[in-house]
Write an enzyme that holds these catalytic residues in place. Structure first.
Site, PDB file in Angstrom:
ATOM      1  N   GLY A  49       0.760  -1.253   0.000  1.00  0.00           N
ATOM      2  CA  GLY A  49       0.000   0.000   0.000  1.00  0.00           C
ATOM      3  C   GLY A  49       0.787   1.297   0.000  1.00  0.00           C
ATOM      4  O   GLY A  49       0.316   2.303  -0.511  1.00  0.00           O
ATOM      5  N   ASP A 108      -5.525   1.794  10.350  1.00  0.00           N
ATOM      6  CA  ASP A 108      -6.944   1.514  10.518  1.00  0.00           C
ATOM      7  C   ASP A 108      -7.128   0.991  11.950  1.00  0.00           C
ATOM      8  O   ASP A 108      -7.149   1.775  12.898  1.00  0.00           O
ATOM      9  CB  ASP A 108      -7.320   0.506   9.429  1.00  0.00           C
ATOM     10  CG  ASP A 108      -8.798   0.219   9.312  1.00  0.00           C
ATOM     11  OD1 ASP A 108      -9.596   1.099   9.646  1.00  0.00           O
ATOM     12  OD2 ASP A 108      -9.159  -0.886   8.873  1.00  0.00           O
ATOM     13  N   LYS A 136      -7.309   6.611  10.336  1.00  0.00           N
ATOM     14  CA  LYS A 136      -8.733   6.404  10.635  1.00  0.00           C
ATOM     15  C   LYS A 136      -8.858   6.117  12.122  1.00  0.00           C
ATOM     16  O   LYS A 136      -9.033   4.965  12.521  1.00  0.00           O
ATOM     17  CB  LYS A 136      -9.226   5.151   9.893  1.00  0.00           C
ATOM     18  CG  LYS A 136      -9.849   5.356   8.547  1.00  0.00           C
ATOM     19  CD  LYS A 136     -10.588   4.065   8.159  1.00  0.00           C
ATOM     20  CE  LYS A 136     -10.294   3.644   6.759  1.00  0.00           C
ATOM     21  NZ  LYS A 136     -10.919   2.346   6.410  1.00  0.00           N
ATOM     22  N   VAL A 158     -11.352   3.587   1.638  1.00  0.00           N
ATOM     23  CA  VAL A 158     -10.789   4.422   0.580  1.00  0.00           C
ATOM     24  C   VAL A 158      -9.848   3.618  -0.330  1.00  0.00           C
ATOM     25  O   VAL A 158      -9.245   2.637   0.100  1.00  0.00           O
ATOM     26  CB  VAL A 158     -10.033   5.645   1.161  1.00  0.00           C
ATOM     27  CG1 VAL A 158     -10.992   6.603   1.832  1.00  0.00           C
ATOM     28  CG2 VAL A 158      -8.931   5.213   2.130  1.00  0.00           C
ATOM     29  N   ASP A 164      -5.681  -0.287  -2.078  1.00  0.00           N
ATOM     30  CA  ASP A 164      -6.445  -1.193  -2.940  1.00  0.00           C
ATOM     31  C   ASP A 164      -7.765  -1.633  -2.342  1.00  0.00           C
ATOM     32  O   ASP A 164      -8.003  -1.541  -1.140  1.00  0.00           O
ATOM     33  CB  ASP A 164      -5.622  -2.459  -3.193  1.00  0.00           C
ATOM     34  CG  ASP A 164      -5.599  -3.377  -1.961  1.00  0.00           C
ATOM     35  OD1 ASP A 164      -5.176  -2.900  -0.884  1.00  0.00           O
ATOM     36  OD2 ASP A 164      -6.020  -4.538  -2.075  1.00  0.00           O
ATOM     37  N   ARG A 170      -5.040   0.642  -7.082  1.00  0.00           N
ATOM     38  CA  ARG A 170      -3.817   1.252  -6.529  1.00  0.00           C
ATOM     39  C   ARG A 170      -3.281   2.344  -7.446  1.00  0.00           C
ATOM     40  O   ARG A 170      -2.575   3.241  -7.012  1.00  0.00           O
ATOM     41  CB  ARG A 170      -2.718   0.191  -6.363  1.00  0.00           C
ATOM     42  CG  ARG A 170      -3.047  -0.892  -5.336  1.00  0.00           C
ATOM     43  CD  ARG A 170      -1.774  -1.677  -5.001  1.00  0.00           C
ATOM     44  NE  ARG A 170      -2.039  -2.937  -4.348  1.00  0.00           N
ATOM     45  CZ  ARG A 170      -2.197  -3.108  -3.030  1.00  0.00           C
ATOM     46  NH1 ARG A 170      -2.157  -2.067  -2.217  1.00  0.00           N
ATOM     47  NH2 ARG A 170      -2.422  -4.298  -2.523  1.00  0.00           N
TER      48      ARG A 170
HETATM   49  P1  IMP Z   1      -4.859  -2.196  10.270  1.00  0.00           P
HETATM   50  O1  IMP Z   1      -3.977  -3.336  10.632  1.00  0.00           O
HETATM   51  O2  IMP Z   1      -6.291  -2.473  10.563  1.00  0.00           O
HETATM   52  O3  IMP Z   1      -4.414  -0.863  10.836  1.00  0.00           O
HETATM   53  O4  IMP Z   1      -4.872  -2.121   8.690  1.00  0.00           O
HETATM   54  C1  IMP Z   1      -3.875  -1.566   7.978  1.00  0.00           C
HETATM   55  C2  IMP Z   1      -3.920  -2.055   6.548  1.00  0.00           C
HETATM   56  O5  IMP Z   1      -5.245  -2.355   6.113  1.00  0.00           O
HETATM   57  C3  IMP Z   1      -3.449  -0.943   5.646  1.00  0.00           C
HETATM   58  O6  IMP Z   1      -2.048  -0.974   5.485  1.00  0.00           O
HETATM   59  C4  IMP Z   1      -4.214  -1.215   4.380  1.00  0.00           C
HETATM   60  O7  IMP Z   1      -3.523  -2.134   3.554  1.00  0.00           O
HETATM   61  C5  IMP Z   1      -5.514  -1.855   4.824  1.00  0.00           C
HETATM   62  N1  IMP Z   1      -6.616  -0.866   4.910  1.00  0.00           N
HETATM   63  C6  IMP Z   1      -7.195  -0.364   6.014  1.00  0.00           C
HETATM   64  N2  IMP Z   1      -8.154   0.526   5.711  1.00  0.00           N
HETATM   65  C7  IMP Z   1      -8.154   0.600   4.360  1.00  0.00           C
HETATM   66  C8  IMP Z   1      -8.925   1.382   3.423  1.00  0.00           C
HETATM   67  O8  IMP Z   1      -9.793   2.207   3.754  1.00  0.00           O
HETATM   68  N3  IMP Z   1      -8.639   1.175   2.119  1.00  0.00           N
HETATM   69  C9  IMP Z   1      -7.687   0.293   1.671  1.00  0.00           C
HETATM   70  N4  IMP Z   1      -6.953  -0.441   2.509  1.00  0.00           N
HETATM   71  C10 IMP Z   1      -7.180  -0.293   3.845  1.00  0.00           C
HETATM   72 MG    MG Z   2      -4.395  -3.514   1.464  1.00  0.00          MG
END
Ligand code: IMP
Ligand code: MG
Length: 184
Positions: A49, A108, A136, A158, A164, A170
Site C-alpha cells: 500500500g 486503521d 482512521k 478508501v 487497494d 492502486r
Molecule cells: P490495520 O492493521 O487495521 O491498521 O490495517 C492496515 C492495513 O489495512 C493498511 O495498510 C491497508 O492495507 C488496509 N486498509 C485499512 N483501511 C483501508 C482502506 O480504507 N482502504 C484500503 N486499505 C485499507
Molecule cells: Mg491492502
C-alpha cells in the site's frame, strides 16, 4: 471539489485530489527534513500500500537517506481484516543504529503497525517513528499513534494512490471513497 468517477464498475467519490495530496506530501517532507537533519535516516515502506506515497514522500525529503521495503499483508481480501499479519517480504539490510521512519498508507485498527513496530524494535534501530498518509482513528482497536499523519479521515473505505480494494485501484492518482463498498 468532489467528483464521482467509475472504475471497474465501481463509483468512486474523490476525497483528496492529486493537488491536495501533493501539497500534503510536500508539507510532510519539509517537516521530516527538519526533524531528521544530521541523522542516518532509513525510510521503510510497508508494501504494498505505501509504495506510491513513499515514492513521492522521499522526493520531498531533502536529506541523504536510504530506503527499505517490508511486505506485510493483513487483509485476506475485500475490506475485512483477518486480524492476522503475514510477513510477505523481509528487510534486506539491518536497521540497527539507523533512524527508521516507517511510511504507511493508512492506519486503521492498528494491528498491522503494532505488529510491525514490535518486530522492528527488536532489531535495535536508533529511533523508530511512523509516518502515515491516512489515519482512521475511529477504527483503532490497538494503541498506535503515528508521529506524522497526512490526513485524518472518517470510517470509510478508501482506494487509490497505492490503496487497494481486492488488489485493484492502486493506480488511481487520487484518493477516493468506494460508494458501494461492503460494510463491516
Ligand atoms: P490495520 O492493521 O487495521 O491498521 O490495517 C492496515 C492495513 O489495512 C493498511 O495498510 C491497508 O492495507 C488496509 N486498509 C485499512 N483501511 C483501508 C482502506 O480504507 N482502504 C484500503 N486499505 C485499507
Ligand atoms: Mg491492502
Amino acid at each position: 471539489m468532489s467528483h464521482v468517477g467509475m472504475h471497474n464498475g465501481q463509483d468512486i467519490d474523490t476525497l483528496f485530489d492529486e493537488e491536495t495530496i501533493r501539497a500534503k506530501v510536500k508539507e510532510l517532507g519539509e517537516i521530516l527534513t527538519r526533524d531528521y537533519a544530521g541523522k542516518e535516516l532509513t525510510v521503510l515502506g510497508v508494501l504494498k500500500g505505501s509504495f506510491v506515497f513513499m515514492a513521492d514522500l522521499i522526493r520531498q525529503i531533502d536529506l541523504p537517506l536510504d530506503v527499505e521495503f517490508l511486505g506485510l499483508s493483513s487483509y485476506a481480501g475485500g475490506t475485512h481484516t483477518s486480524g492476522e499479519v503475514k510477513v510477505t517480504l523481509d528487510l534486506n539490510s539491518p536497521i540497527e543504529g539507523r533512524h527508521v521512519l516507517v511510511a504507511e498508507d493508512i492506519v486503521d485498527t492498528g494491528h498491522t503497525l503494532s505488529y510491525l513496530l514490535r518486530m522492528l524494535q527488536n532489531r535495535n534501530p536508533a529511533s523508530l517513528k511512523l509516518c502515515c498518509l491516512l489515519d482512521k482513528p475511529e477504527r483503532r482497536t490497538v494503541d498506535v499513534k503515528p508521529e506524522y499523519v497526512g490526513f485524518t479521515i472518517p470510517n470509510k473505505f478508501v482506494v487509490g494512490y497505492g490503496l487497494d480494494y481486492d488488489e485493484l485501484y492502486r493506480n488511481l492518482p487520487y484518493i477516493g471513497v468506494m460508494m458501494n463498498a461492503p460494510g463491516e
